[in-house]
Every structure is written in C-alpha cells, then in structure tokens.
Scaffold this active site. Structure first.
Site, PDB file in Angstrom:
ATOM      1  N   CYS A   1     -41.142 -24.600 -11.272  1.00 35.43           N
ATOM      2  CA  CYS A   1     -41.380 -25.940 -11.802  1.00 35.43           C
ATOM      3  C   CYS A   1     -42.609 -26.622 -11.215  1.00 35.43           C
ATOM      4  CB  CYS A   1     -40.139 -26.797 -11.583  1.00 35.43           C
ATOM      5  SG  CYS A   1     -38.655 -26.044 -12.268  1.00 35.43           S
TER       6      CYS A   1
ATOM      7  N   HIS B   1     -41.088 -36.080  -9.104  1.00 34.28           N
ATOM      8  CA  HIS B   1     -40.506 -34.862  -9.679  1.00 34.28           C
ATOM      9  C   HIS B   1     -39.101 -35.170 -10.192  1.00 34.28           C
ATOM     10  CE1 HIS B   1     -40.002 -30.657 -10.451  1.00 34.28           C
ATOM     11  NE2 HIS B   1     -38.980 -30.553  -9.627  1.00 34.28           N
TER      12      HIS B   1
ATOM     13  N   GLU C   1     -36.923 -35.561  -2.133  1.00 29.99           N
ATOM     14  CA  GLU C   1     -38.216 -36.132  -2.517  1.00 29.99           C
ATOM     15  C   GLU C   1     -38.400 -37.518  -1.900  1.00 29.99           C
ATOM     16  OE1 GLU C   1     -41.085 -36.742  -6.424  1.00 29.99           O
ATOM     17  OE2 GLU C   1     -38.936 -36.352  -6.734  1.00 29.99           O
TER      18      GLU C   1
ATOM     19  N   LYS D   1     -38.644 -37.327 -16.443  1.00 30.68           N
ATOM     20  CA  LYS D   1     -37.762 -36.257 -16.947  1.00 30.68           C
ATOM     21  C   LYS D   1     -36.507 -36.821 -17.594  1.00 30.68           C
ATOM     22  CE  LYS D   1     -39.137 -32.578 -13.730  1.00 30.68           C
ATOM     23  NZ  LYS D   1     -40.170 -33.347 -12.988  1.00 30.68           N
TER      24      LYS D   1
ATOM     25  N   HIS E   1     -36.482 -31.498 -18.541  1.00 29.41           N
ATOM     26  CA  HIS E   1     -37.279 -30.784 -17.549  1.00 29.41           C
ATOM     27  C   HIS E   1     -37.968 -29.604 -18.229  1.00 29.41           C
ATOM     28  CE1 HIS E   1     -38.743 -29.035 -14.013  1.00 29.41           C
ATOM     29  NE2 HIS E   1     -37.667 -29.010 -13.247  1.00 29.41           N
TER      30      HIS E   1
ATOM     31  N   PHE F   1     -38.468 -23.777  -7.582  1.00 29.80           N
ATOM     32  CA  PHE F   1     -37.771 -22.683  -6.915  1.00 29.80           C
ATOM     33  C   PHE F   1     -38.790 -21.779  -6.221  1.00 29.80           C
ATOM     34  CE2 PHE F   1     -33.746 -22.369  -9.838  1.00 29.80           C
ATOM     35  CZ  PHE F   1     -33.364 -23.615  -9.417  1.00 29.80           C
TER      36      PHE F   1
END
Length: 413
Positions: free
Chosen positions: A162, A302, A313, A334, A339, A399
């Site tokens: 991502c 994010h 975050e 998002k 996403h 990831f």
C-alpha cells in the site's frame, strides 16, 4: 543544484468518480463509494465480506475494445488515468528519451492470473490465452504506459504493497533530480476486488464486516473502526522539472518538494506500534523539502480504519509534530474511496495537491465518535486552510513495513 519539481497534470478513477473533477467534487461533498457487491461469486463462495468500493466508471467502457482486451483491469485503470493526466498537462511535447514512467501496483493482474488458472483446470492448456503473462505481470501497467506514450527514458515499477504509488512518486522525484528525464508519468493502479483477496484479508481480520451498512463501513479514527474497505482504480501525476514546464507555458498545480521512504523491519503485516519508521519517513520528506515540521499546514493520512494502524500513525505524527499535531487539519480520504492498495497513495497525493490549490482539507466521512486515543484534527466537514504558502504531506504505509511520504507545496514562481 536541486531542481524544482512541479505537477502539471492529474488523472484519476475511483469509486467516487471517473475523473479528477468528479472525484474531487464528490470527496468534498462527503460521498461514499462503498456498495454491496452485485456479483454471483459473493454467494458462491459465501464470503464473509460482501461489499467494496468498486470504481464508478469501468475502464473497458472508456478504452477501445482491442486495447482493453489485452490489458488486465489494473492496467486498464492505469491507462485511463494516464490519458486524462496527459491531456490535462497539455499533451507535453517532449523528446521520448526524456520521458519516463514510474508506476506502481501492490498486487498486479490478479484477475488475469486466477481466470487463467480456472481456464487451465476446466478447459486445458490450449485454451489459456497467450497474453496471460504479459497481462498479469506487475510491470504491465508501466510497460503499456511506456508503449502508449512513447516513453523511452525508463519504465519502472514499484511493488511495495500500500506504499507503492507514493514510492513511485519518490522514484520520479529522484529521476527528475538526477536528470534522467524532463517529464515523468507517475502513479499507481489496482483492481483486486476478487474472492481470493476478500477472503484472505477477511481471514486476517483486516476488513470491515459491516455488511449491513457498507457506506459507513470505513471509519478512520473512530472508536468503533473495525477494518478497511477494498477499493480499486488508479491515479496519475505528470511531474516535470520547473524549467521544462515553464518553457512550454504549462499550468502548474503545485510543487513536489520532498519524499521519504523507510522500512519498519518489524512485522510482515503489522505496523510498528511506536510509529518510528513512519516518523522517519515524514522527517526525511521534510528534510528533502528543506522544511520544518512547523511549516506543515495539512496532512492526508494513511488512516485505513484498522484498530492497530490508525493509532500507530498517530504515534508517528505526534513524534514529528509534537502537540502541534492536534492543530493541523487532517483528512482520511479512504473513508470515501475505499483502499486502493497500490494505487492509494497516488490518488491521495492528488487530493493533497487539490487541497493546497483550493485551500480546503477534505472531510473524513463516517467520523461520528472519534477515538480519544487519536485526537487528530479531523472533521466530517471540509476544513478551510490558511492563506499564504501551503505545505502538506501525504502518508502511505504497506505490508512488509514499507513507509512512504510525499511533501507537496503550493506553487510560487
């Protein structure tokens, strides 16, 4: 000597719009692109999650059929967004050997791969399409954009989950600074709303399961957030050196002033809860921009709406900005688009650039009961930004422990 890198063209397709204008208008209006999935395979596989944020305009309806049939959906989205961005940039006249492509995907041609596997099992090897590998390979979008636009400087692909498309923007910045190109087509695409990905993400408890209320399922920063929503689409930025852009009289949206890329080395799927890696990426982007944290006026977070990701975050942002983080307008977009995985950082970069241009931070929808442990300045309504020079950051984490941050500024000649 450091060159100024500017943004001259934008293109996007997502669940809330088939082009940039529609995306921006619906984002500011608080539209949710998440819907229940109307596919037979949802019931066939008894999926625990029955909704996603599918793109509102299907790419095969935009592209000529002979072109579309040779591309996986992810590459189709990439080409649609790139064509819009290229036209928006005024179709720059550039030496093909000075035009590059920096593109990204998190998963690539998953539909092509799994459809081909079904064909092999059910009909045998002679029925597998000869274009299967060129369609499924992760560099298919970059390669096809290079072919379509005649970009001969380079055509590179980033696959960092991502964080992918912000990393592609970081690569474009570096290539332009190094003098490898005058113009770069940068961005990312993803089309992975498939039974296998929905089942897998659901098994790891990463997806929201609000099947009874899809439109409100993505709830960044909310006390009752329970996972992200799968989205799809693409976004493209045309990046140029200021010298090249001004020489051709291009309209300039804003300036890419710095990027930062780091790794957590913590866990293959989980964020480092301390936020140290993400904080280093923010600091690196600001250092490259020659800016101090106090100069940042907006953050596109994010913010995936997962129980563990959002607090990590916040920890990263507080480490960089201190108590001032509670004063900076933050957007978690998002919640509207879903996403986009490998395409998410590119479309959020576009939202960041337009926020600076229009002096407004987009709303974070579905934020009814904000988690007191994440006291960021987010709002369900658009937030005005101050007059004067604007500096914003766009965060993407993925990831594998990938952290990527892009810093944009309002353009001043």
């Amino acid at each position: 000597m450091t060159k100024r890198i500017v943004v001259t063209g934008l293109g996007a397709s997502s669940a809330i719009g088939g082009d940039v204008e529609e995306n921006w208008r619906n984002l500011l209006a608080g539209v949710s692109g998440t819907r229940s999935l109307d596919h037979d395979w949802v019931a066939t596989y008894d999926l625990p999650v029955t909704f996603a944020a599918e793109a509102s305009v299907r790419p095969e309806t935009v592209l000529d059929r002979p072109i579309a049939k040779r591309l996986d959906k992810s590459a189709q989205f990439a080409l649609v967004a790139a064509q819009e961005a290229w036209k928006d940039a005024g179709e720059p006249q550039v030496d093909p050997e000075r035009l590059g492509v920096d593109f990204a995907t998190g998963i690539g041609g998953v539909w092509t791969l799994l459809d081909a596997w079904d064909t092999l099992r059910e009909k045998g090897p002679r029925r597998v399409m000869p274009m299967t590998v060129p369609m499924l390979m992760p560099n298919a979008a970059a390669g096809n954009l290079s072919l379509h636009f005649g970009a001969r400087a380079f055509a590179r692909t980033v696959a960092s989950a991502c964080a992918s498309s912000v990393e592609s923007i970081a690569s474009a910045y570096e290539h332009l600074q190094a003098g490898n190109a005058d113009v770069v087509i940068a961005g990312g695409a993803e089309s992975a709303i498939h039974p296998i990905t929905l089942a897998s993400f659901s098994s790891m408890q990463a997806l929201s399961r609000r099947n009874d209320s899809p439109e409100t399922a993505s709830r960044p920063f909310s006390v009752d957030r329970d996972g992200f929503v799968m989205g799809e689409g693409a976004a493209v930025l045309i990046l140029e050196t200021e010298e090249h852009a001004t020489a051709r009289g291009a309209r300039i949206y804003g300036e890419l002033v710095g990027t930062g890329v780091t790794a957590d080395a913590y866990h293959i799927t989980a964020n480092d809860p301390s936020g140290q890696g993400a904080a280093r990426a923010v600091r690196a982007a600001l250092a490259q921009a020659g800016a101090e944290p106090d100069e940042v006026t907006h953050i596109n977070a994010h913010a995936t709406s997962t129980p563990v990701g959002d607090p990590a975050e916040y920890a990263a942002l507080r480490a960089v900005f201190g108590e001032r983080v509670h004063e900076i307008p933050v957007s978690a977009t998002k919640a509207s688009t879903g996403h986009l995985l490998g395409g998410t950082g590119a479309i959020e970069s576009i939202f960041t650039i337009l926020a600076l241009r229009d002096r407004v931070a987009p709303p974070t929808i579905n934020l009814v009961d904000q988690d007191p442990e994440i006291p960021l300045r987010a709002s369900s309504e658009p937030q005005p930004l101050a007059e004067g020079r604007q500096l914003a950051i766009c965060n993407s984490f993925g990831f594998g422990g990938h952290n990527a941050v892009a810093a944009f500024a309002s353009y001043e000649s």
